[in-house]
Design an enzyme around this catalytic site. Structure first.
Site, mmCIF file in Angstrom:
data_model
loop_
_atom_site.group_PDB
_atom_site.id
_atom_site.type_symbol
_atom_site.label_atom_id
_atom_site.label_comp_id
_atom_site.label_asym_id
_atom_site.label_seq_id
_atom_site.Cartn_x
_atom_site.Cartn_y
_atom_site.Cartn_z
ATOM 1 N N SER A 55 -10.135 -0.576 6.478
ATOM 2 C CA SER A 55 -9.416 -0.327 5.227
ATOM 3 C C SER A 55 -8.767 -1.550 4.598
ATOM 4 O O SER A 55 -8.387 -1.514 3.432
ATOM 5 C CB SER A 55 -8.339 0.747 5.440
ATOM 6 N N SER A 64 -9.454 1.843 2.515
ATOM 7 C CA SER A 64 -8.472 2.604 1.770
ATOM 8 C C SER A 64 -7.447 1.757 1.028
ATOM 9 O O SER A 64 -6.659 2.281 0.241
ATOM 10 C CB SER A 64 -7.752 3.570 2.706
ATOM 11 N N LYS A 99 0.845 -1.188 0.000
ATOM 12 C CA LYS A 99 0.000 0.000 0.000
ATOM 13 C C LYS A 99 0.885 1.244 0.000
ATOM 14 O O LYS A 99 1.990 1.241 0.542
ATOM 15 C CB LYS A 99 -0.895 -0.032 1.235
#
Length: 536
Positions: free
Chosen positions: A237, A213, A138
């Protein structure tokens, strides 16, 4: 001009950054126009197999499990370079079709793979347990010399000067980092969209969100461009994007995996902790990551990690699970209601004990979570947006309108959180349950801009419980999963979520549920998930 040489307006910065990202894809990995799927093709996951653009070996490598990749690399069936190249190419394709990347590290990844091959050839030994395994990250995980923008224009062209602790740990274990993946602005939206890179779409249906996210990760993994990725979770997320793309994700308790040194737009906010965890197509990769990271003693790198070795857990032949049919605020949409019914029926047939679990304390916990997020009155976010005149995205209106709590009010809120955690623990203990089965999100798929309710995941962030989102093996059927029957809505939010549901729009999407264990029970929730999957 800014000091970095990039124009000082957010729009200009975005254009330069996006062009640099595309330019970092080698010409040979840019999809030829004659085979490029049209925008009207919603499901692009068949493309690698049907396009004829990938070799048989590339398809074999990128379809393999992590354990198979490691075995084949360590026994010289495949070189680390072959494996890395295959995943780089498939990730490049994924980005061109879903806009899922924030950084392409192809050159450094191939160099790293070459070093690993040379080491194995010279020493006949591997660097570590993950020797030669490509792992996607990420965007907020820092890698020296690489941006971690977290979707903020002001952080473009400000490369990291240190690695995140988990990056150092995985690298020492032999991993190869080849891409970083897109996130929403400040990682605080449940859909992946920001003003720098734009929106990431779901490769299973590009009209739908890949969640957030960690939505760049979920899109990449669902497309087959990663066998194992690392995301973060502060309100869902990891689990929300995993649920919406039909993959697995583990939300660990704080302190189990190292979090030191990652970028955050809310740095210093520790009332509810962000944690990192694995995302993958199978439970085997989830366990591989968790076990490997813990066995590398992360508490020696991150002072906030708990010195808790990996444990062997036997959950026994019979689970006792509480099933939460809704959270008291928003009912699951029809597909998720059906998934819960079918999974409960199969678990009961397999001999497991299932009891109803009331959503007591959930609404209170959600309110506490949302107040924590905006306790600074949005000052942290505004301080990053203002230098380049970047506007607050409409999804983050709460940060524009928030009033700063003040220390006394924050302390009172933390006391409320402690009370909720204590009361919930007592409930679980008195019921004698092994875990909770519930929805991960109310929906099996969400059209862009319509994700609305994070309570099914966020409550367990407040409680700091270990949780896994897992696919049930079934998909939405517009003939079965008709719109709600007109029952009275639980809330205004429930009314909105049910009104947004369109069976035709999400037909064929995978359905996922969430399995929750207690705090620091990562081993247990993994073993329970295996047990549930066997029953399915």
């Amino acid at each position: 001009m800014s000091q970095s040489g990039v124009p000082g307006d957010w729009k200009a910065i975005s254009e330069v950054k996006k062009k640099a990202l595309f330019d970092s894809i080698p010409p040979e990995w840019r999809i030829p126009s004659n085979i490029l799927p049209p925008d009207t093709q919603l499901d692009v996951t068949p493309f690698p197999v049907t396009s004829g653009w990938f070799s048989e070996q590339e398809l074999e490598i990128t379809a393999a499990t992590a354990s198979s990749i490691l075995e084949n690399v360590h026994t010289w069936k495949w070189s680390a370079q072959d494996v890395t190249k295959a995943f780089c190419k498939r990730a490049a394709a994924a980005h061109q079709l879903t806009n899922c990347l924030s950084e392409a590290l192809f050159s450094s990844a191939l160099s790293r793979a070459r070093e690993l091959d040379d080491h194995l050839a010279k020493t006949s030994s591997v660097v570590g347990p993950l020797h030669g395994l490509p792992i996607s990250l990420k965007d907020n995980f820092n890698i020296i010399g690489t941006d971690s923008t977290v979707g903020l224009a002001h952080w473009v062209n400000k490369p990291a000067t240190h690695n995140s602790a988990v990056v150092d740990q995985l690298q020492d274990a032999g991993a190869v980092f080849y891409v970083k993946t897109n996130v929403p602005t400040a990682m605080m939206i449940a859909e992946t969209v920001n003003n720098v890179f734009g929106r990431t779409t779901n490769p299973l249906n590009r009209n739908l969100t890949s969640g957030g996210s960690s939505g760049g990760e979920s899109a990449l993994i669902a497309f087959g461009g990663s066998v194992l990725g690392v995301g973060t979770d502060i309100g869902g997320s990891l689990r929300i994007p995993a649920s919406l793309t039909g993959i697995f994700a583990l939300r660990p308790s704080f302190g189990r995996f190292p979090t030191r040194g990652a970028a955050s737009a809310l740095a210093g906010q520790e009332a509810v902790h962000s944690v990192n965890g694995p995302m993958a197509r199978g439970i085997g990769e989830i366990e591989l990551f968790a076990k490997t990271v813990v066995e590398l003693r992360p508490w020696e790198r991150d002072p906030k990690c708990v010195p808790l070795p990996w444990r062997s857990v036997n959950v026994g032949p019979k689970l006792k699970l509480g099933v939460m049919w809704d959270d008291g605020m928003v009912r699951p949409t029809p597909p998720i209601q059906r998934a819960l019914r079918e999974v409960v029926e199969k678990l009961r047939k397999a001999g497991h004990e299932i009891i109803d679990w009331a959503p007591e304390l959930h609404e209170q916990a959600l309110g506490i979570l949302l107040k924590f997020f905006t306790a600074d009155g949005g000052k942290s976010l505004k301080a990053i947006l203002e230098p380049v005149h970047e506007p607050v995205r409409p999804e983050m209106a709460a940060y524009s309108n928030a009033a700063e709590l003040g220390v006394h009010a924050l302390w009172q809120l933390q006391m409320q959180r402690s009370t909720v955690c204590h009361e919930y623990l007592n409930r679980c203990r008195e019921a004698g349950i092994d875990g909770i089965l519930c929805a991960t999100t109310p929906c099996a798929g969400v059209e862009h801009g319509k994700f609305k309710h994070v309570a099914y995941t966020g409550v367990f962030n407040i409680l700091d419980y270990a949780a896994i989102s897992f696919p049930c093996g079934t998909s939405v059927d517009k003939a079965l999963d008709l719109a709600s029957d007109g029952s009275s809505p639980l809330s205004d939010m429930d009314r909105q979520v049910q009104a947004d549901y369109d069976a035709s729009a999400v037909h064929g999407m995978p359905m996922s549920l969430q399995l929750v264990a207690g705090r620091l029970e990562e081993e247990k929730v993994i073993e329970m998930t295996k047990t549930v999957l066997r029953a399915l």
